[in-house]
Design a protein around this motif. Structure first.
Motif, PDB file in Angstrom:
ATOM      1  N   SER A  80      46.417  39.545  58.685  1.00  0.00           N
ATOM      2  CA  SER A  80      45.080  39.998  58.268  1.00  0.00           C
ATOM      3  C   SER A  80      43.965  39.224  58.487  1.00  0.00           C
ATOM      4  CB  SER A  80      45.152  40.631  56.971  1.00  0.00           C
ATOM      5  OG  SER A  80      46.177  41.815  56.936  1.00  0.00           O
ATOM      6  N   ILE A  81      44.357  37.765  58.053  1.00  0.00           N
ATOM      7  CA  ILE A  81      43.343  36.785  58.211  1.00  0.00           C
ATOM      8  C   ILE A  81      43.181  36.340  59.568  1.00  0.00           C
ATOM      9  CG2 ILE A  81      42.887  34.394  57.792  1.00  0.00           C
ATOM     10  CD1 ILE A  81      44.295  34.887  55.188  1.00  0.00           C
ATOM     11  N   ALA A  82      44.240  36.389  60.198  1.00  0.00           N
ATOM     12  CA  ALA A  82      44.083  36.139  61.865  1.00  0.00           C
ATOM     13  C   ALA A  82      43.271  37.201  62.697  1.00  0.00           C
ATOM     14  CB  ALA A  82      45.361  35.829  62.378  1.00  0.00           C
ATOM     15  N   ASP A  83      43.636  38.213  62.155  1.00  0.00           N
ATOM     16  CA  ASP A  83      42.828  39.413  62.672  1.00  0.00           C
ATOM     17  C   ASP A  83      41.380  39.578  62.524  1.00  0.00           C
ATOM     18  OD1 ASP A  83      44.853  40.255  64.174  1.00  0.00           O
ATOM     19  OD2 ASP A  83      45.769  41.681  62.985  1.00  0.00           O
ATOM     20  N   GLY A  84      40.915  38.941  61.359  1.00  0.00           N
ATOM     21  CA  GLY A  84      39.609  39.007  61.069  1.00  0.00           C
ATOM     22  C   GLY A  84      39.227  40.013  59.838  1.00  0.00           C
ATOM     23  N   LYS A  85      40.335  40.659  59.471  1.00  0.00           N
ATOM     24  CA  LYS A  85      40.311  41.926  58.542  1.00  0.00           C
ATOM     25  C   LYS A  85      39.904  41.335  57.002  1.00  0.00           C
ATOM     26  CE  LYS A  85      43.472  44.541  61.121  1.00  0.00           C
ATOM     27  NZ  LYS A  85      44.917  45.414  61.037  1.00  0.00           N
ATOM     28  N   ILE A  86      40.317  40.170  56.665  1.00  0.00           N
ATOM     29  CA  ILE A  86      40.178  39.644  55.498  1.00  0.00           C
ATOM     30  C   ILE A  86      39.749  38.228  55.727  1.00  0.00           C
ATOM     31  CG2 ILE A  86      41.545  41.207  53.998  1.00  0.00           C
ATOM     32  CD1 ILE A  86      43.610  39.088  53.720  1.00  0.00           C
ATOM     33  N   LYS A  87      39.240  37.194  54.743  1.00  0.00           N
ATOM     34  CA  LYS A  87      38.946  35.982  54.835  1.00  0.00           C
ATOM     35  C   LYS A  87      39.600  35.228  53.748  1.00  0.00           C
ATOM     36  CE  LYS A  87      34.617  37.060  57.365  1.00  0.00           C
ATOM     37  NZ  LYS A  87      33.167  36.601  57.491  1.00  0.00           N
ATOM     38  N   TRP A  88      39.519  33.803  53.773  1.00  0.00           N
ATOM     39  CA  TRP A  88      40.181  32.877  52.687  1.00  0.00           C
ATOM     40  C   TRP A  88      39.214  32.793  51.720  1.00  0.00           C
ATOM     41  CZ3 TRP A  88      44.914  32.028  52.493  1.00  0.00           C
ATOM     42  CH2 TRP A  88      45.898  31.648  53.605  1.00  0.00           C
ATOM     43  N   ASP A  89      38.006  32.711  51.977  1.00  0.00           N
ATOM     44  CA  ASP A  89      37.245  32.831  50.786  1.00  0.00           C
ATOM     45  C   ASP A  89      36.472  34.110  50.304  1.00  0.00           C
ATOM     46  OD1 ASP A  89      35.733  33.743  52.827  1.00  0.00           O
ATOM     47  OD2 ASP A  89      33.927  32.037  52.767  1.00  0.00           O
ATOM     48  N   GLN A  90      37.117  35.181  50.744  1.00  0.00           N
ATOM     49  CA  GLN A  90      36.793  36.443  50.251  1.00  0.00           C
ATOM     50  C   GLN A  90      37.268  36.630  48.551  1.00  0.00           C
ATOM     51  OE1 GLN A  90      38.176  39.661  52.741  1.00  0.00           O
ATOM     52  NE2 GLN A  90      37.874  41.090  51.306  1.00  0.00           N
ATOM     53  N   LYS A  91      36.390  37.313  48.006  1.00  0.00           N
ATOM     54  CA  LYS A  91      36.630  37.362  46.413  1.00  0.00           C
ATOM     55  C   LYS A  91      37.382  38.511  46.299  1.00  0.00           C
ATOM     56  CE  LYS A  91      34.057  33.657  45.094  1.00  0.00           C
ATOM     57  NZ  LYS A  91      32.654  33.781  44.573  1.00  0.00           N
ATOM     58  N   VAL A  92      38.141  38.466  45.135  1.00  0.00           N
ATOM     59  CA  VAL A  92      39.088  39.656  44.847  1.00  0.00           C
ATOM     60  C   VAL A  92      38.966  40.025  43.348  1.00  0.00           C
ATOM     61  CG1 VAL A  92      41.302  40.613  44.754  1.00  0.00           C
ATOM     62  CG2 VAL A  92      40.847  39.433  46.676  1.00  0.00           C
ATOM     63  N   LEU A  93      38.231  40.989  42.906  1.00  0.00           N
ATOM     64  CA  LEU A  93      38.302  41.450  41.567  1.00  0.00           C
ATOM     65  C   LEU A  93      39.401  41.969  40.912  1.00  0.00           C
ATOM     66  CD1 LEU A  93      35.990  41.740  39.221  1.00  0.00           C
ATOM     67  CD2 LEU A  93      35.786  44.162  40.188  1.00  0.00           C
ATOM     68  N   ILE A  94      39.810  41.227  39.628  1.00  0.00           N
ATOM     69  CA  ILE A  94      40.884  41.401  39.079  1.00  0.00           C
ATOM     70  C   ILE A  94      40.657  42.917  38.040  1.00  0.00           C
ATOM     71  CG2 ILE A  94      42.865  40.613  37.440  1.00  0.00           C
ATOM     72  CD1 ILE A  94      42.569  39.284  40.304  1.00  0.00           C
ATOM     73  N   SER A  95      41.807  43.869  38.307  1.00  0.00           N
ATOM     74  CA  SER A  95      41.811  45.112  37.817  1.00  0.00           C
ATOM     75  C   SER A  95      42.627  44.778  36.375  1.00  0.00           C
ATOM     76  CB  SER A  95      42.603  46.141  38.565  1.00  0.00           C
ATOM     77  OG  SER A  95      43.901  45.796  38.763  1.00  0.00           O
ATOM     78  N   GLU A  96      42.585  45.998  35.568  1.00  0.00           N
ATOM     79  CA  GLU A  96      43.471  45.968  34.406  1.00  0.00           C
ATOM     80  C   GLU A  96      44.929  46.110  34.568  1.00  0.00           C
ATOM     81  OE1 GLU A  96      44.046  48.662  30.368  1.00  0.00           O
ATOM     82  OE2 GLU A  96      42.843  49.418  32.074  1.00  0.00           O
ATOM     83  N   PHE A  97      45.383  46.700  35.237  1.00  0.00           N
ATOM     84  CA  PHE A  97      46.614  46.666  35.784  1.00  0.00           C
ATOM     85  C   PHE A  97      47.214  45.056  36.329  1.00  0.00           C
ATOM     86  CE2 PHE A  97      49.951  47.019  39.466  1.00  0.00           C
ATOM     87  CZ  PHE A  97      51.096  47.124  38.539  1.00  0.00           C
ATOM     88  N   ILE A  98      46.464  44.720  37.211  1.00  0.00           N
ATOM     89  CA  ILE A  98      46.878  43.080  37.611  1.00  0.00           C
ATOM     90  C   ILE A  98      46.761  42.278  36.520  1.00  0.00           C
ATOM     91  CG2 ILE A  98      46.128  41.156  39.179  1.00  0.00           C
ATOM     92  CD1 ILE A  98      47.243  43.514  40.693  1.00  0.00           C
ATOM     93  N   HIS A  99      45.803  42.278  35.691  1.00  0.00           N
ATOM     94  CA  HIS A  99      45.611  41.295  34.394  1.00  0.00           C
ATOM     95  C   HIS A  99      46.924  41.566  33.412  1.00  0.00           C
ATOM     96  CE1 HIS A  99      44.329  39.401  30.950  1.00  0.00           C
ATOM     97  NE2 HIS A  99      44.375  40.820  30.118  1.00  0.00           N
ATOM     98  N   LYS A 100      47.369  42.715  33.369  1.00  0.00           N
ATOM     99  CA  LYS A 100      48.460  43.064  32.475  1.00  0.00           C
ATOM    100  C   LYS A 100      49.783  42.570  33.290  1.00  0.00           C
ATOM    101  CE  LYS A 100      46.938  47.214  29.934  1.00  0.00           C
ATOM    102  NZ  LYS A 100      46.970  48.460  29.510  1.00  0.00           N
ATOM    103  N   LEU A 101      49.872  42.721  34.588  1.00  0.00           N
ATOM    104  CA  LEU A 101      51.114  42.294  35.132  1.00  0.00           C
ATOM    105  C   LEU A 101      51.103  40.711  34.869  1.00  0.00           C
ATOM    106  CD1 LEU A 101      53.331  43.421  36.803  1.00  0.00           C
ATOM    107  CD2 LEU A 101      52.050  43.079  38.864  1.00  0.00           C
ATOM    108  N   SER A 102      49.991  39.861  34.869  1.00  0.00           N
ATOM    109  CA  SER A 102      49.853  38.727  34.738  1.00  0.00           C
ATOM    110  C   SER A 102      50.268  38.093  33.741  1.00  0.00           C
ATOM    111  CB  SER A 102      48.528  38.044  35.556  1.00  0.00           C
ATOM    112  OG  SER A 102      47.454  38.320  34.771  1.00  0.00           O
ATOM    113  N   SER A 103      50.444  38.932  32.483  1.00  0.00           N
ATOM    114  CA  SER A 103      50.733  38.342  31.355  1.00  0.00           C
ATOM    115  C   SER A 103      51.885  37.692  31.008  1.00  0.00           C
ATOM    116  CB  SER A 103      50.639  39.546  30.226  1.00  0.00           C
ATOM    117  OG  SER A 103      51.183  39.217  28.832  1.00  0.00           O
TER     118      SER A 103
END
Length: 443
Positions: A80-103
């Protein structure tokens, strides 16, 4: 009645004494068939350049793959990075589910992601690749595909595209779905896990290294500094860690109760890169000691041999006949060299094998002029002539080969030459017929 009792007694002896002995013999025999005596239920060793299989054990048995399946997530993120769909420095907002899964309370690999906080793609990728962070993995999957459900479809589609055969992806992480806090991907069972064979795991690693070699820039780091907190890489064979092995610079570990402990390693040994996979070992230590044994085996028993030399004609196949050319034949040779990693002492058992493209030939087995220098007329592969076993390649239906090409031009003869050549051929044929007839008179 006495006879019946005697028979029952004999059958009891068979069940309790003789059958266990037979089973024990079979078990011992099976163990002795593995020259490395690995604890892993399945394993494989390949040359990372060609995919040549050098060792295998139950390589096509589909087993739990755990976090080694994150290599597929890595592949799709890098794509996806090679195809230009996302970038290394792109910001990702953490949701409640992701936060709980990282507990940390869940007992899963994690770096602790804060709800409402933004993290870059590179931060999440590094935590996934180095510390096997599961919540980071799901966050990346959702970013790439919109949902983990869609991402799992991408994983299975990519697996088919890469030629994997014994696989089954149900999530992006390799966790058991039961660990996903009730949010496992739709369409999958709540107790399912990702499955792969050792051969398919090696195929995935092979393509990951071929298509995105930059993967090692991160996978080779012994530790991760994630916003001030240091986490060790689970690959304990990297420099400075407790099972350090010189040359190892990747790639991915994995473990669950179902899958046991697995490890896909890659290392450069004496200038040659190898990939090894061990699956379902009984402990953390076993996956590294098994891998050490495999890499020792690679280092001590194999070397690179040039089976085909670039531009050097193959004996017995130095030229091909040419029809309607100024010359009657054209010299041919391999366009490139063909190197194989071969077991020491077996070098003489690997011979060049020429395969001519029959579609390029006329009904008399000739090329038709004009022939240009560099024209591909077939290919050169190899054949094994020894008494041992050649394990072939990861892709058994795709033999390794190099083009066989014309090494000179052969122009088409003009009509005048072709006419006199035809007359000559006619006269030669007529003379042969006459001499055969006369010879028949005196036989």
């Amino acid at each position: 009645m006495t006879t019946i009792i005697k028979r029952l007694f004999i059958y009891t002896l068979l069940i309790f004494f003789i059958l266990p002995m037979i089973t024990g013999v079979k078990t011992a025999s099976a163990a002795s068939n593995d020259p490395l005596n690995l604890e892993a239920e399945a394993a494989i060793l390949i040359d990372a350049e060609t995919g040549k299989v050098l060792y295998e054990k139950n390589a096509d048995k589909r087993l739990g793959v755990a976090s080694m399946s994150k290599m597929m997530t890595e592949y799709l993120v890098l794509e996806s990075i090679a195809d230009g769909k996302i970038k290394w420095d792109q910001k990702v907002l953490i949701s409640e589910f992701i936060h709980k899964l990282s507990s940390p309370n869940l007992g899963l690999s994690t770096v602790g992601l804060t709800e409402g906080e933004e993290y870059t793609v590179k931060e999440l990728y590094e935590s996934m690749a180095i510390h096997s962070a599961n919540a980071s993995t799901v966050a990346l999957a959702e970013l790439v595909a919109g949902s983990e459900e869609n991402f799992v479809k991408m994983m299975n589609e990519k697996a088919e595209e890469l030629g994997l055969e014994n696989y089954y992806f149900v999530n992006s992480t390799g966790l058991n779905n039961s660990d996903m806090l009730g949010r496992h991907p739709a369409g999958t069972d709540e107790n399912e896990e990702n499955l792969m064979s050792a051969r398919d795991t090696a195929k995935l690693a092979y393509h990951l290294l071929k298509d995105y070699p930059e993967v090692l820039e991160i996978a080779s780091k012994p530790e991760l500094n994630f916003r001030g907190t240091v986490y060790k890489n689970f690959n304990w064979m990297l420099p400075g860690l407790i099972y350090e092995y010189k040359g190892v610079d990747g790639l991915k570990t994995g473990s669950t109760n179902f899958a046991g402990y697995g490890f896909t390693a890659t290392a450069i040994l004496d200038g040659q890169r190898y990939i090894s996979v061990v699956m379902k070992t009984p402990s953390q230590a076993a996956r590294f000691t098994d891998t050490r044994n495999i890499l020792n085996y690679a280092k001590g028993n194999f070397g690179k041999t040039e089976v085909v030399t670039e531009n050097k004609a193959i004996k017995g196949n130095e030229s091909l006949a040419v029809d309607k050319g100024k010359e009657n034949s054209v010299k041919v040779a391999p366009k490139n060299s063909l190197d194989l990693v071969i077991k020491n002492g077996e070098e003489e058992n690997y011979k060049a094998k020429v395969v001519i493209d029959k579609e390029k030939l006329n009904e008399n087995g000739e090329l038709t002029a004009p022939v240009k220098k560099g024209d591909v007329v077939g290919y050169v592969t190899y054949e094994y002539t020894g008494e041992g076993e050649d394990l072939g390649f990861l892709y058994k239906d795709k033999p390794i080969k190099v083009d066989l090409v014309a090494t000179e031009d052969v122009e088409k003869a003009n009509w005048f030459v072709l006419m006199f050549r035809s007359i000559g051929d006619f006269l030669v044929g007529l003379w042969d017929g006459i001499t055969s007839t006369v010879a028949g008179w005196f036989s």
